[in-house]
Design an enzyme around this catalytic site. Structure first.
Site, short mmCIF file in Angstrom:
data_model
loop_
_atom_site.label_atom_id
_atom_site.label_comp_id
_atom_site.label_asym_id
_atom_site.label_seq_id
_atom_site.Cartn_x
_atom_site.Cartn_y
_atom_site.Cartn_z
N HIS A 40 0.83 -1.21 0.00
CA HIS A 40 0.00 0.00 0.00
C HIS A 40 0.86 1.26 0.00
CE1 HIS A 40 -3.87 2.11 1.04
NE2 HIS A 40 -3.00 3.02 1.47
N GLU A 41 1.83 1.29 0.91
CA GLU A 41 2.67 2.49 1.02
C GLU A 41 3.61 2.64 -0.19
OE1 GLU A 41 1.73 4.60 3.03
OE2 GLU A 41 0.47 3.27 4.22
N HIS A 44 1.90 4.31 -3.09
CA HIS A 44 1.80 5.77 -3.00
C HIS A 44 3.00 6.48 -3.65
CE1 HIS A 44 -1.94 6.39 -1.04
NE2 HIS A 44 -1.62 5.72 0.06
#
Length: 207
Positions: A40-41, A44
């Site tokens: 997820h990170e 980004h």
């Protein structure tokens, strides 16, 4: 905790508790948590950093895409975890919220930055990810991936909004993406289809 490379100069910051895992003794659920948080990170870096939303109204693209990617990456690395089954189960969080009268559309008009905290919720994360997966499936994964790469390259190191992505997807797929996605992102709730039998025929109604 920071994980970075001296050659890339990119650092992603995590809480240590989200990365702690014991190979021999931890449950599969903990391993899944570590994998999805990291994915997820890292997502980004593309959805949020390389291409930054034009305004908070488009927050869901960052959060929805990163949520979708964390399942996509975990499934690719660990297919035995059946992450897409979990994706469906966890998406019900967004559906429950979206079924309430106080729900809101995926795309919310934000007048002032101080209002942004109101949309860090299951609609932006879960429903947003579900709509993105729906669009990817509808257009075909290879078409979606190609258009997404083109959009990221076009708006690298700058700002973009929903319509910029829809335009590229529409151009690449030749499908009415603007019309399709506006129906999903600009109104709250989700379609409910009822099926009944009348004169030996199936009758479908949607509201």
């Amino acid at each position: 905790m920071e994980i970075g490379s001296s050659t890339s100069n990119i650092k992603v910051t995590y809480q240590e508790t989200t990365l702690l895992d014991n190979e021999k003794h931890s449950a599969v659920a903990n391993k899944q948590r570590v994998a999805t948080v990291v994915a997820h990170e890292l997502a980004h870096q593309w959805f949020g950093n390389l291409v930054t939303m034009e305004w908070w109204t488009h927050l869901w693209l960052n959060k929805g895409f990163a949520t979708w990617v964390n399942y996509l990456a975990a499934y690719g690395l660990f297919p035995e975890w059946q992450m897409w089954t979990q994706f469906l189960e966890e998406s019900t969080t967004g559906l429950r919220f979206d079924g309430l009268s106080e729900s809101h559309p995926i795309e919310v008009g934000i007048n002032h930055a101080s209002e942004r905290d109101e949309i860090f919720d299951a609609i932006s994360y879960r429903k947003g990810a579900s709509v993105i997966r729906m669009l990817q499936t509808y257009l075909a994964p290879e078409v979606f991936q190609g258009a997404l790469a083109k959009d990221i390259k076009k708006h690298a190191c700058s700002n973009a909004k929903n319509e910029d992505l829809w335009a590229v997807l529409e151009e690449e797929s030749k499908e009415p993406v603007h019309k399709l996605m506006h129906s999903w992102t600009k109104q709250k709730g989700y379609p409910v289809v009822s099926v009944s039998v009348k004169d030996s025929k199936l009758v479908f109604e949607q509201k």
